[in-house]
Motif scaffolding. Structure first.
Motif, PDB file in Angstrom:
ATOM      1  N   VAL A 136       0.816  -1.218   0.000  1.00  0.00           N
ATOM      2  CA  VAL A 136       0.000   0.000   0.000  1.00  0.00           C
ATOM      3  C   VAL A 136       0.848   1.265   0.000  1.00  0.00           C
ATOM      4  O   VAL A 136       0.311   2.369  -0.035  1.00  0.00           O
ATOM      5  CB  VAL A 136      -0.954   0.015   1.216  1.00  0.00           C
ATOM      6  N   GLY A 137       2.170   1.124   0.040  1.00  0.00           N
ATOM      7  CA  GLY A 137       3.044   2.285   0.023  1.00  0.00           C
ATOM      8  C   GLY A 137       3.038   3.080   1.308  1.00  0.00           C
ATOM      9  O   GLY A 137       3.241   4.298   1.289  1.00  0.00           O
ATOM     10  N   ALA A 138       2.820   2.408   2.443  1.00  0.00           N
ATOM     11  CA  ALA A 138       2.770   3.112   3.727  1.00  0.00           C
ATOM     12  C   ALA A 138       4.170   3.540   4.159  1.00  0.00           C
ATOM     13  O   ALA A 138       5.148   2.826   3.943  1.00  0.00           O
ATOM     14  CB  ALA A 138       2.150   2.206   4.790  1.00  0.00           C
ATOM     15  N   LYS A 139       4.254   4.712   4.762  1.00  0.00           N
ATOM     16  CA  LYS A 139       5.517   5.203   5.296  1.00  0.00           C
ATOM     17  C   LYS A 139       5.671   4.871   6.779  1.00  0.00           C
ATOM     18  O   LYS A 139       6.774   4.970   7.317  1.00  0.00           O
ATOM     19  CB  LYS A 139       5.617   6.715   5.104  1.00  0.00           C
ATOM     20  N   CYS A 140       4.568   4.502   7.415  1.00  0.00           N
ATOM     21  CA  CYS A 140       4.603   4.245   8.843  1.00  0.00           C
ATOM     22  C   CYS A 140       3.529   3.226   9.197  1.00  0.00           C
ATOM     23  O   CYS A 140       2.449   3.228   8.610  1.00  0.00           O
ATOM     24  CB  CYS A 140       4.388   5.548   9.629  1.00  0.00           C
ATOM     25  N   THR A 141       3.837   2.356  10.134  1.00  0.00           N
ATOM     26  CA  THR A 141       2.875   1.380  10.633  1.00  0.00           C
ATOM     27  C   THR A 141       2.623   1.648  12.101  1.00  0.00           C
ATOM     28  O   THR A 141       3.546   1.590  12.916  1.00  0.00           O
ATOM     29  CB  THR A 141       3.402  -0.061  10.458  1.00  0.00           C
ATOM     30  N   TYR A 142       1.361   1.982  12.438  1.00  0.00           N
ATOM     31  CA  TYR A 142       0.989   2.272  13.819  1.00  0.00           C
ATOM     32  C   TYR A 142       0.261   1.059  14.383  1.00  0.00           C
ATOM     33  O   TYR A 142      -0.728   0.599  13.817  1.00  0.00           O
ATOM     34  CB  TYR A 142       0.096   3.510  13.886  1.00  0.00           C
ATOM     35  N   GLY A 202       3.606 -13.164  23.774  1.00  0.00           N
ATOM     36  CA  GLY A 202       2.845 -13.957  24.717  1.00  0.00           C
ATOM     37  C   GLY A 202       1.878 -13.147  25.543  1.00  0.00           C
ATOM     38  O   GLY A 202       0.955 -13.705  26.148  1.00  0.00           O
ATOM     39  N   GLN A 203       2.051 -11.810  25.595  1.00  0.00           N
ATOM     40  CA  GLN A 203       1.169 -10.937  26.365  1.00  0.00           C
ATOM     41  C   GLN A 203       0.129 -10.239  25.499  1.00  0.00           C
ATOM     42  O   GLN A 203      -0.670  -9.468  26.009  1.00  0.00           O
ATOM     43  CB  GLN A 203       2.010  -9.879  27.103  1.00  0.00           C
ATOM     44  N   ILE A 204       0.141 -10.505  24.191  1.00  0.00           N
ATOM     45  CA  ILE A 204      -0.760  -9.814  23.275  1.00  0.00           C
ATOM     46  C   ILE A 204      -2.003 -10.656  23.017  1.00  0.00           C
ATOM     47  O   ILE A 204      -1.904 -11.818  22.631  1.00  0.00           O
ATOM     48  CB  ILE A 204      -0.051  -9.506  21.939  1.00  0.00           C
ATOM     49  N   LYS A 205      -3.186 -10.027  23.225  1.00  0.00           N
ATOM     50  CA  LYS A 205      -4.442 -10.705  22.916  1.00  0.00           C
ATOM     51  C   LYS A 205      -4.772 -10.537  21.441  1.00  0.00           C
ATOM     52  O   LYS A 205      -5.119 -11.495  20.757  1.00  0.00           O
ATOM     53  CB  LYS A 205      -5.572 -10.146  23.780  1.00  0.00           C
ATOM     54  N   PHE A 206      -4.714  -9.311  20.941  1.00  0.00           N
ATOM     55  CA  PHE A 206      -4.870  -9.058  19.512  1.00  0.00           C
ATOM     56  C   PHE A 206      -4.202  -7.741  19.176  1.00  0.00           C
ATOM     57  O   PHE A 206      -3.852  -6.946  20.055  1.00  0.00           O
ATOM     58  CB  PHE A 206      -6.345  -9.062  19.085  1.00  0.00           C
ATOM     59  N   LEU A 207      -4.000  -7.512  17.886  1.00  0.00           N
ATOM     60  CA  LEU A 207      -3.353  -6.309  17.382  1.00  0.00           C
ATOM     61  C   LEU A 207      -4.299  -5.512  16.513  1.00  0.00           C
ATOM     62  O   LEU A 207      -5.146  -6.071  15.821  1.00  0.00           O
ATOM     63  CB  LEU A 207      -2.117  -6.665  16.535  1.00  0.00           C
ATOM     64  N   THR A 208      -4.157  -4.181  16.533  1.00  0.00           N
ATOM     65  CA  THR A 208      -4.764  -3.315  15.525  1.00  0.00           C
ATOM     66  C   THR A 208      -3.627  -2.667  14.749  1.00  0.00           C
ATOM     67  O   THR A 208      -2.637  -2.223  15.344  1.00  0.00           O
ATOM     68  CB  THR A 208      -5.656  -2.233  16.157  1.00  0.00           C
ATOM     69  N   VAL A 209      -3.721  -2.653  13.447  1.00  0.00           N
ATOM     70  CA  VAL A 209      -2.644  -2.159  12.598  1.00  0.00           C
ATOM     71  C   VAL A 209      -3.177  -1.079  11.676  1.00  0.00           C
ATOM     72  O   VAL A 209      -4.173  -1.292  10.973  1.00  0.00           O
ATOM     73  CB  VAL A 209      -2.031  -3.307  11.770  1.00  0.00           C
ATOM     74  N   THR A 210      -2.539   0.075  11.675  1.00  0.00           N
ATOM     75  CA  THR A 210      -2.927   1.188  10.816  1.00  0.00           C
ATOM     76  C   THR A 210      -1.741   1.580   9.946  1.00  0.00           C
ATOM     77  O   THR A 210      -0.652   1.839  10.469  1.00  0.00           O
ATOM     78  CB  THR A 210      -3.374   2.408  11.646  1.00  0.00           C
ATOM     79  N   TYR A 211      -1.951   1.618   8.633  1.00  0.00           N
ATOM     80  CA  TYR A 211      -0.892   2.013   7.713  1.00  0.00           C
ATOM     81  C   TYR A 211      -1.067   3.496   7.382  1.00  0.00           C
ATOM     82  O   TYR A 211      -2.088   3.901   6.841  1.00  0.00           O
ATOM     83  CB  TYR A 211      -0.948   1.159   6.445  1.00  0.00           C
ATOM     84  N   LEU A 212      -0.050   4.301   7.703  1.00  0.00           N
ATOM     85  CA  LEU A 212      -0.119   5.745   7.539  1.00  0.00           C
ATOM     86  C   LEU A 212       0.786   6.193   6.395  1.00  0.00           C
ATOM     87  O   LEU A 212       1.817   5.569   6.124  1.00  0.00           O
ATOM     88  CB  LEU A 212       0.312   6.445   8.833  1.00  0.00           C
ATOM     89  N   ASP A 213       0.389   7.291   5.758  1.00  0.00           N
ATOM     90  CA  ASP A 213       1.211   7.852   4.695  1.00  0.00           C
ATOM     91  C   ASP A 213       2.168   8.914   5.221  1.00  0.00           C
ATOM     92  O   ASP A 213       2.807   9.630   4.459  1.00  0.00           O
ATOM     93  CB  ASP A 213       0.332   8.448   3.591  1.00  0.00           C
ATOM     94  N   HIS A 214       2.261   9.040   6.548  1.00  0.00           N
ATOM     95  CA  HIS A 214       3.176   9.988   7.174  1.00  0.00           C
ATOM     96  C   HIS A 214       3.602   9.426   8.527  1.00  0.00           C
ATOM     97  O   HIS A 214       2.957   8.541   9.078  1.00  0.00           O
ATOM     98  CB  HIS A 214       2.502  11.344   7.365  1.00  0.00           C
ATOM     99  N   VAL A 215       4.680   9.956   9.059  1.00  0.00           N
ATOM    100  CA  VAL A 215       5.147   9.557  10.381  1.00  0.00           C
ATOM    101  C   VAL A 215       4.586  10.545  11.395  1.00  0.00           C
ATOM    102  O   VAL A 215       4.861  11.741  11.302  1.00  0.00           O
ATOM    103  CB  VAL A 215       6.688   9.554  10.450  1.00  0.00           C
ATOM    104  N   PRO A 216       3.769  10.103  12.347  1.00  0.00           N
ATOM    105  CA  PRO A 216       3.170  11.020  13.314  1.00  0.00           C
ATOM    106  C   PRO A 216       4.221  11.672  14.195  1.00  0.00           C
ATOM    107  O   PRO A 216       5.251  11.071  14.508  1.00  0.00           O
ATOM    108  CB  PRO A 216       2.227  10.130  14.128  1.00  0.00           C
ATOM    109  N   GLN A 217       3.967  12.901  14.590  1.00  0.00           N
ATOM    110  CA  GLN A 217       4.867  13.621  15.474  1.00  0.00           C
ATOM    111  C   GLN A 217       4.781  13.063  16.885  1.00  0.00           C
ATOM    112  O   GLN A 217       3.761  12.499  17.282  1.00  0.00           O
ATOM    113  CB  GLN A 217       4.525  15.110  15.466  1.00  0.00           C
TER     114      GLN A 217
END
Length: 252
Positions: A136-142, A202-217
């Protein structure tokens, strides 16, 4: 196996291109646990291939300019006697050929795609954090992490364990801006004064992943958690994960 010290040294030196190829390959693709026999076979076969390529080029140079290269015929016939007479040129060409073979191996490791088949299975973390962002051409993964104790942690993905086995021993590191919620129902808050945080699978129940077109400040928090709205409206992929809790659907 070589029966002399010199033979052992030459044997190890000849395997350098294969080692370079395997090491570079494992750095850019998910690491797989293989048997010692398979790993040794990979190194040996790769070394034979790249050494053969470089020796073929040397043969062409030898044919075109015999005076520029060492006399391989005399080396075979006279052995150490010729090596003592022309050790300077032999050393120079040996180092040059070894360096060339290592460079070819490094280039092949970076350029050759992984072939199809059961051995090309990749972990969900590799797909989420490497393959899909590139598509998707993401610059950042949150990444937002709902932990097993009900707390929540989110931040910019810094790095992650890329082995193919999806075990609970894997870890990922998140960078600022960091967001934290101590328990369900509590408001999320920023974690200030911290640059990185490590999370065990081992401590993670689930993940949410957001692909951003910029790096947040650092002062900005990207709402990706359970209290941050509908993930589908933000392009977030989230789903319960088996075992290590690190799965999500592909980006749309």
């Amino acid at each position: 196996m070589p029966s002399s010290l010199l033979g052992l040294v030459l044997f190890v030196v000849c395997l350098v291109p294969g080692f370079v190829y395997v090491a570079a390959r494992d750095m850019r693709l998910p690491e797989r646990t293989s048997s010692a026999f398979r790993e040794t076979t990979r190194v040996v076969l790769a070394s034979l291939a790249f050494d053969g390529i470089v020796l073929a080029v040397f043969a062409l140079i030898r044919t075109a300019s015999p005076g520029l290269t060492p006399d391989t015929g005399r080396l075979v016939r006279e052995g150490w006697a010729y090596a003592r007479d022309d050790y300077g040129r032999l050393t120079l060409w040996s180092c040059a050929l070894l360096a060339a073979a290592a460079c070819v191996a490094l280039a092949a490791a970076r350029l050759l795609p992984r072939g199809p088949g059961p051995l090309s299975v990749e972990s969900s973390w590799w797909l989420l954090f490497d393959r899909y962002p590139a598509l998707v051409g993401a610059k950042c993964t949150y990444v937002g992490c709902e932990l097993v104790d009900g707390s929540y942690l989110a931040g910019v993905l810094k790095h992650f364990a890329h082995q193919a086995e999806e075990t609970s021993d894997r870890e990922l590191a998140l960078a600022a801006p960091l967001e934290y919620r101590s328990h369900p129902g509590a408001p999320s808050r920023r974690l200030t004064g911290h640059q990185l945080v490590s999370v065990s699978a081992g401590q993670i129940k689930f993940l949410t992943v957001t692909y951003l077109d910029h790096v947040p400040q650092p002062g900005h928090v990207t709402a990706t958690g359970p209290d941050g709205g509908d993930p589908a409206q933000r392009g977030t992929a989230a789903s319960p994960a088996p075992s290590a809790g690190a799965d999500a659907s592909p980006p749309q």
